[in-house]
Design an enzyme around this catalytic site. Structure first.
Site, PDB file in Angstrom:
ATOM      1  N   ARG A 152       0.838  -1.211   0.000  1.00 23.44           N
ATOM      2  CA  ARG A 152       0.000   0.000   0.000  1.00 23.44           C
ATOM      3  C   ARG A 152       0.868   1.254   0.000  1.00 23.44           C
ATOM      4  O   ARG A 152       0.519   2.270  -0.585  1.00 23.44           O
ATOM      5  CB  ARG A 152      -0.968  -0.030   1.201  1.00 23.44           C
ATOM      6  CG  ARG A 152      -1.773   1.235   1.371  1.00 23.44           C
ATOM      7  CD  ARG A 152      -3.100   1.027   2.112  1.00 23.44           C
ATOM      8  NE  ARG A 152      -3.013   0.232   3.306  1.00 23.44           N
ATOM      9  CZ  ARG A 152      -2.535   0.664   4.482  1.00 23.44           C
ATOM     10  NH1 ARG A 152      -2.085   1.893   4.611  1.00 23.44           N
ATOM     11  NH2 ARG A 152      -2.500  -0.149   5.530  1.00 23.44           N
ATOM     12  N   TYR A 166     -16.606  16.228 -16.377  1.00 23.82           N
ATOM     13  CA  TYR A 166     -17.103  14.846 -16.373  1.00 23.82           C
ATOM     14  C   TYR A 166     -18.201  14.701 -15.305  1.00 23.82           C
ATOM     15  O   TYR A 166     -18.032  15.153 -14.160  1.00 23.82           O
ATOM     16  CB  TYR A 166     -15.919  13.902 -16.104  1.00 23.82           C
ATOM     17  CG  TYR A 166     -16.305  12.504 -15.736  1.00 23.82           C
ATOM     18  CD1 TYR A 166     -17.084  11.723 -16.587  1.00 23.82           C
ATOM     19  CD2 TYR A 166     -15.887  11.947 -14.535  1.00 23.82           C
ATOM     20  CE1 TYR A 166     -17.448  10.433 -16.238  1.00 23.82           C
ATOM     21  CE2 TYR A 166     -16.234  10.649 -14.186  1.00 23.82           C
ATOM     22  CZ  TYR A 166     -17.021   9.902 -15.039  1.00 23.82           C
ATOM     23  OH  TYR A 166     -17.383   8.625 -14.694  1.00 23.82           O
ATOM     24  N   ASP A 222      -7.849  18.310 -15.084  1.00 29.78           N
ATOM     25  CA  ASP A 222      -8.053  16.934 -15.531  1.00 29.78           C
ATOM     26  C   ASP A 222      -7.657  16.908 -17.009  1.00 29.78           C
ATOM     27  O   ASP A 222      -8.350  17.469 -17.855  1.00 29.78           O
ATOM     28  CB  ASP A 222      -9.531  16.566 -15.333  1.00 29.78           C
ATOM     29  CG  ASP A 222      -9.875  15.154 -15.813  1.00 29.78           C
ATOM     30  OD1 ASP A 222      -9.130  14.616 -16.649  1.00 29.78           O
ATOM     31  OD2 ASP A 222     -10.911  14.619 -15.373  1.00 29.78           O
ATOM     32  N   LYS A 245      -8.212   5.917 -19.423  1.00 29.20           N
ATOM     33  CA  LYS A 245      -8.554   6.341 -20.793  1.00 29.20           C
ATOM     34  C   LYS A 245      -7.343   6.169 -21.712  1.00 29.20           C
ATOM     35  O   LYS A 245      -6.810   5.089 -21.805  1.00 29.20           O
ATOM     36  CB  LYS A 245      -9.064   7.790 -20.769  1.00 29.20           C
ATOM     37  CG  LYS A 245     -10.091   8.058 -19.674  1.00 29.20           C
ATOM     38  CD  LYS A 245     -11.338   7.211 -19.836  1.00 29.20           C
ATOM     39  CE  LYS A 245     -12.421   7.621 -18.876  1.00 29.20           C
ATOM     40  NZ  LYS A 245     -12.960   6.621 -18.010  1.00 29.20           N
TER      41      LYS A 245
END
Ligand SMILES: Cc1ncc(COP(=O)(O)O)c(C=O)c1O
Length: 396
Positions: free
Chosen positions: A55, A107, A181, A206
């Site tokens: 982690r 978005y 973004d 993406k």
């Protein structure tokens, strides 16, 4: 069309080599191995050589983060289990009472998170049109900590003048973090940190991964203080990607430059076809001369992605019939994969906006969004053409 001289000449080499040096591995692997161990041995209690617990850090994640940072000319990159996990981690920098000023044209999932979840944690979010940088600066409040926007708005493909926006915000409030973004544009076509942005966020799911087979997000920055806080949050909240997903993205990334070039040439051909189509009212594509911000897009980007939206001549009936008739395009909400995808924003990606909000930004029932893939262009266009024939849309 794109000014090659503004392209990073080393981009393709960085994609392939940064962080990947075989000498770091016991067997000198040319392809970085996936480390599935969640724990790493300490030679003595409390002595951590490279990694401790996955982690907090993992070999393949470290390879990928180094590579991602280099693409944006950044010092630091952090990866997350999804784009939304990257966004929520960034918003976790804020405390109750802080204000986040966002573009309204973002978005739908980000809008939903900010308007419905972040608000419950006491983060005050407001949404305005970001077309004019001075208007954005005039909406800064004493408690504003973050300005958030997308480099190309989704799904209208409007272009934000990143440099002017950063200058306008930082002139009034240098400490406000401007976050973009950049998922649509990718670092291949634009490196926002060089334009004054403080943090760049990617939905790596993406174009960066490009194969529609894994979810990931990233944040990149040159601000050490911000990086340290984000790293603490990444370790503490644990929204990290799996080793296998890091392997997939590290692999997908190797062809980002080649894929983006083909996305651009295919999308431009589709946009030109749509622009003169009798059943199309309007096309939004940053690479078209008719785009109202074509000049800005070309000065800011070194090329154009595969994202197009257009208004079919008709309403919900015609747009739905068009999409249902597509044979090669898949109807889905994502984008940036090698395969062509189509979406109806009013029913899919932007349902979290009220109808009034959708209408105000131009997300009408006849607005269709395409993520143009890497297939042979003739096949892409012939699929769209048979969609138009089946749609029942009239010639204008
Ligand atoms: C522009 C943009 N940003 C962020 C996201 C969220 O990313 P993810 O799906 O990886 O969580 C998406 C997802 O579609 C997106 O289109």
């Amino acid at each position: 069309m794109c000014a090659d001289k503004r392209q990073d000449p080393h981009f393709g080499t960085k994609l392939i080599h940064v962080g990947q040096n075989p000498s770091q591995w016991a067997y000198k692997d040319v392809i970085p191995p996936i480390s599935l161990s969640t724990v790493y041995n300490q030679p003595s209690p409390g002595v951590i050589e490279d990694f401790e617990y996955t982690r907090t850090g993992n070999p393949i994640r470290s390879v990928l983060e180094k590579c991602l940072a280099s693409l944006d000319h950044a010092e630091y990159a952090l990866t997350y289990s999804s784009g939304m996990a990257a966004t929520t981690s960034m918003v976790n920098l804020l405390v109750p009472g802080d204000h986040l000023l966002s573009s309204v044209d973002i978005y739908g999932g980000t809008h939903r998170y900010l308007a419905k979840v972040a608000i419950k944690a006491g983060i005050l979010c407001s949404f305005i049109d970001f077309a004019d940088p001075e208007t954005v600066a005039s909406h800064l409040q004493p408690n504003t900590k973050v300005v958030w926007f997308e480099a190309i708005t989704n799904p209208l493909m409007r272009v934000i003048d990143v440099k002017l926006l950063c200058d306008a915000v930082h002139k009034v409030r240098p400490e406000v973090l401007v976050v973009v973004d950049n998922s649509f544009v990718t670092p291949y076509f634009q490196r926002p940190l060089l334009l004054g942005v403080d943090i760049v966020m990617y939905s790596v799911s993406k174009y960066m991964n490009g194969h529609s087979d894994c979810l990931m997000g990233s944040l990149v920055t040159n601000n050490k203080e911000v990086y340290d806080k984000l790293y603490f949050l990444q370790c503490t909240t644990g929204s990290v990607p799996s080793s296998f997903d890091c392997y997939l993205v590290n692999r997908g990334l190797k062809t980002l430059h080649l894929r983006m070039e083909r996305h651009m040439s295919n999308a431009l051909a589709v946009a030109r076809y749509l622009e003169v189509h009798p059943k199309v009212l309007k096309v939004n594509y940053t690479g078209l001369e008719s785009h109202p911000q074509y000049k800005l897009a070309n000065s800011q980007f070194t090329g154009h992605c595969g994202m197009i939206s257009f208004y079919i001549n008709g309403g919900l009936k015609e747009s739905t019939a068009f999409l249902e008739a597509l044979k090669m395009f898949c109807i889905t909400c994502s984008l940036g994969g090698f395969e062509s995808l189509a979406a109806l924003p009013c029913k899919m990606t932007h349902t979290s906006l009220s109808q009034k909000e959708r209408l105000s930004v131009g997300i009408l029932d006849n607005l269709i969004r395409l993520s143009v893939g890497l297939e042979t262009i003739e096949d892409i266009i012939s699929d769209l053409e048979q969609g138009f024939v089946a749609s029942g849309a009239k010639d204008k």
